[in-house]
Enzyme design. Sequence first.
Site, PDB file in Angstrom:
ATOM      1  N   ASP A   1      -1.643  10.506  -1.720  1.00 47.00           N
ATOM      2  CA  ASP A   1      -2.028   9.652  -2.697  1.00 47.00           C
ATOM      3  C   ASP A   1      -2.217  10.145  -4.287  1.00 47.00           C
ATOM      4  O   ASP A   1      -2.102   9.517  -5.334  1.00 47.00           O
ATOM      5  CB  ASP A   1      -3.271   8.607  -2.234  1.00 47.00           C
ATOM      6  CG  ASP A   1      -2.933   8.043  -1.018  1.00 47.00           C
ATOM      7  OD1 ASP A   1      -3.084   8.626   0.002  1.00 47.00           O
ATOM      8  OD2 ASP A   1      -2.504   6.932  -0.864  1.00 47.00           O
TER       9      ASP A   1
ATOM     10  N   ARG B   1       0.840  -1.022   0.009  1.00 44.26           N
ATOM     11  CA  ARG B   1      -0.050   0.031   0.092  1.00 44.26           C
ATOM     12  C   ARG B   1       0.721   1.185  -0.050  1.00 44.26           C
ATOM     13  O   ARG B   1       1.963   1.132   0.220  1.00 44.26           O
ATOM     14  CB  ARG B   1      -0.952  -0.166   1.232  1.00 44.26           C
ATOM     15  CG  ARG B   1      -0.309  -0.569   2.476  1.00 44.26           C
ATOM     16  CD  ARG B   1      -0.498  -0.008   3.808  1.00 44.26           C
ATOM     17  NE  ARG B   1      -0.293   1.439   3.586  1.00 44.26           N
ATOM     18  CZ  ARG B   1       0.769   2.010   3.706  1.00 44.26           C
ATOM     19  NH1 ARG B   1       1.935   1.500   3.744  1.00 44.26           N
ATOM     20  NH2 ARG B   1       0.827   3.304   3.763  1.00 44.26           N
ATOM     21  N   GLY B   2       0.081   2.384  -0.165  1.00 41.94           N
ATOM     22  CA  GLY B   2       1.069   3.658  -0.307  1.00 41.94           C
ATOM     23  C   GLY B   2       1.337   3.958  -1.712  1.00 41.94           C
ATOM     24  O   GLY B   2       1.566   3.122  -2.522  1.00 41.94           O
ATOM     25  N   ALA B   3       1.521   5.187  -1.958  1.00 42.78           N
ATOM     26  CA  ALA B   3       1.287   5.846  -3.166  1.00 42.78           C
ATOM     27  C   ALA B   3       2.659   5.252  -4.172  1.00 42.78           C
ATOM     28  O   ALA B   3       2.383   4.552  -5.201  1.00 42.78           O
ATOM     29  CB  ALA B   3       1.827   7.159  -3.300  1.00 42.78           C
TER      30      ALA B   3
ATOM     31  N   ASN C   1      -5.461  12.493   0.607  1.00 42.17           N
ATOM     32  CA  ASN C   1      -4.453  11.767   1.529  1.00 42.17           C
ATOM     33  C   ASN C   1      -5.383  10.893   2.597  1.00 42.17           C
ATOM     34  O   ASN C   1      -6.670  11.250   2.505  1.00 42.17           O
ATOM     35  CB  ASN C   1      -3.493  12.781   2.338  1.00 42.17           C
ATOM     36  CG  ASN C   1      -2.272  11.567   2.734  1.00 42.17           C
ATOM     37  OD1 ASN C   1      -1.741  10.745   2.134  1.00 42.17           O
ATOM     38  ND2 ASN C   1      -1.849  12.199   4.296  1.00 42.17           N
ATOM     39  N   LYS C   2      -4.877  10.152   3.143  1.00 38.69           N
ATOM     40  CA  LYS C   2      -5.761   9.460   4.177  1.00 38.69           C
ATOM     41  C   LYS C   2      -6.639  10.088   4.813  1.00 38.69           C
ATOM     42  O   LYS C   2      -6.296  11.269   5.390  1.00 38.69           O
ATOM     43  CB  LYS C   2      -4.713   8.534   5.231  1.00 38.69           C
ATOM     44  CG  LYS C   2      -5.231   7.547   5.991  1.00 38.69           C
ATOM     45  CD  LYS C   2      -6.170   6.542   5.446  1.00 38.69           C
ATOM     46  CE  LYS C   2      -5.202   5.880   4.295  1.00 38.69           C
ATOM     47  NZ  LYS C   2      -6.103   4.849   3.593  1.00 38.69           N
TER      48      LYS C   2
ATOM     49  N   ARG D   1      -6.993   0.208  -6.805  1.00 36.40           N
ATOM     50  CA  ARG D   1      -7.184   1.160  -5.878  1.00 36.40           C
ATOM     51  C   ARG D   1      -7.575   2.531  -6.560  1.00 36.40           C
ATOM     52  O   ARG D   1      -6.457   3.242  -7.131  1.00 36.40           O
ATOM     53  CB  ARG D   1      -5.945   1.517  -5.077  1.00 36.40           C
ATOM     54  CG  ARG D   1      -5.372   0.192  -4.229  1.00 36.40           C
ATOM     55  CD  ARG D   1      -6.298  -0.006  -2.993  1.00 36.40           C
ATOM     56  NE  ARG D   1      -6.453   1.032  -2.002  1.00 36.40           N
ATOM     57  CZ  ARG D   1      -5.614   1.508  -1.117  1.00 36.40           C
ATOM     58  NH1 ARG D   1      -4.499   0.749  -0.565  1.00 36.40           N
ATOM     59  NH2 ARG D   1      -5.875   2.556  -0.224  1.00 36.40           N
TER      60      ARG D   1
END
Length: 366
Positions: free
Chosen positions: A248, A54-56, A258-259, A94
């Site tokens: 992201d 996960r994560g950009a 973002n989150k 995603r």
Amino acid sequence: MNIQNQHYRTIWPSTGNLHEILIIDQRQLPHKFVIETLSCLDDAVTAIRDMHVRGAGLIGATAGFGMYLAAANHTGDDFDGCLQRAAKLLDASRPTARNLKWAVDRVLLAVGTGKSDEEKLQICFQTACDIADEDATFCKSLGQHGLEIIKKISKAKKGETVNLLTHCNAGWLAFVDYGSATAPIYAARDAGIDIHVWVDETRPWNQGAKLTAWELQQENIPCTLITDNAGGHLMQKGMVDMVIVGTDRTTHTGDVANKIGTYLKALAAKDNNIPFYVALPSSTFDWELDDGHKIPIEERSGKEITDVSGLTKDGNLATVRLTAPGTRTLNYSFDITPARLVTGLITERGVVEATREAIHALFPEK
Ligand code: MRU
């Protein structure tokens, strides 16, 4: 990044078998360090969709290798069609992450220059490796630019501890190496600056509690885990000097996806006159969207809210339900922080205002 003093990237091709790509299964961290093998496109799609990775930046790198695995397992004569189908599957895995489409498009564009299927396969592999290498290089250099900001704060505080606050995990685990929000933190540590990081736990998936806190501990960075709701209070008490988060997707006008919960931190930072920085490699910019509210926001399963997982006393991973049966949920995974709340964007080319003019001046080719 070092894990028990051994350097790892978050994704790498197996040396024994180039048709195997290795990742760290992040669902098991921090309790178990498990290396997983991706052997086909489906493995890559599942790893992205179900958040083994996960994560950009890491999503982008995995998508690049996913395209390669699709090509490597292809049989028959429709090589280009196979890659187009793979691209669609990966793109859908995603929706908010910009690096995903960026990586898939980069592989498709590169493959267009190949003359034979063998050559195209080789190009897929090389492009996926280039995407991963570039992600690490960009994060390292944005770390140097972010370091200058931390240096100034440290100087203004006459060498007293600089307290940073971060949300979610925009660390090494979210990229191939270094991380985005963490790269300036690691650079500040290396420069001998006294730093401390407040880590938001980041409900519901707890990337902060499970990943960021662990990652910083592995690197001996002093850090303290806090609840998501504590940040505003700490800011009011003068316990935060700077907020630094990842993203992201960021529009070329400076709006930041973002989150979920990032927006509230930005509001609290503004109210308390605390600089709010967003760190990103340029692969995370969306050069088409003008308005952050047009970014698709992923909705994830309500189970992430109703259930929690962790380690039992006998050392096994377990999931338990927190809520009454049938509790209704709504689980948006990201939110939009408008450009006006962002002090600056830390990129591999330098720190820039979150405005269309400044961003385009730094990336004129876009
Ligand atoms: O849902 P995730 O864990 O893939 O979300 C990504 C994140 O970790 C954060 O939003 C992060 O701050 C930006 S990615 C570098």
